[in-house]
Design an enzyme around this catalytic site. Structure first.
Site, mmCIF file in Angstrom:
data_model
loop_
_atom_site.group_PDB
_atom_site.id
_atom_site.type_symbol
_atom_site.label_atom_id
_atom_site.label_comp_id
_atom_site.label_asym_id
_atom_site.label_seq_id
_atom_site.Cartn_x
_atom_site.Cartn_y
_atom_site.Cartn_z
ATOM 1 N N CYS A 181 0.120 3.734 2.766
ATOM 2 C CA CYS A 181 0.637 3.203 4.029
ATOM 3 C C CYS A 181 2.110 3.560 4.188
ATOM 4 C CB CYS A 181 0.484 1.686 4.083
ATOM 5 S SG CYS A 181 -1.217 1.107 4.034
ATOM 6 N N CYS A 200 0.832 -1.205 0.000
ATOM 7 C CA CYS A 200 0.000 0.000 0.000
ATOM 8 C C CYS A 200 0.872 1.264 0.000
ATOM 9 C CB CYS A 200 -0.890 -0.055 1.236
ATOM 10 S SG CYS A 200 -1.685 1.467 1.699
#
Length: 103
Positions: A33, A30
């Site tokens: 993230c 991600c």
């Protein structure tokens, strides 16, 4: 750096923690993230006396992600006294994280 938490130590590290805990439900693949990680490190350092930050990989700890109805990564959940207080979903700014923990 935030401790990596899994199903086995979640209760001890998060639910029974003396300090409020900011749990980062993330995925290694991600991009948001990865961008959030340095912000969380800053927040953790600046609030070391009053906040614990942990990371939970949604790909490996699917049971925790399902239990807390995490639908997207990143999801930040603030726990206090074993209870979910609030959450932020998706890419967020440091100011939003600070607002969350100051509630």
């Amino acid at each position: 750096m935030a401790a990596r938490i899994n199903q086995e130590n979640f209760e001890a590290e998060v639910l029974k923690a003396e300090l409020p805990v900011l749990a980062d439900f993330y995925s290694d693949s991600c991009v948001p993230c990865k961008r959030l990680s340095p912000l969380l490190a800053e927040v953790e350092e600046e609030n070391a006396e009053s906040l614990k930050v942990v990371k939970i990989n949604v790909n490996f700890d699917t049971e925790l992600a399902e239990k807390y109805e995490v639908q997207a990564a990143p999801t930040l959940i603030l726990f206090k006294n074993g209870e979910e207080i609030d959450r932020l979903i998706g890419s967020v700014k440091k100011t939003e994280i600070i607002e969350l923990i100051n509630k």
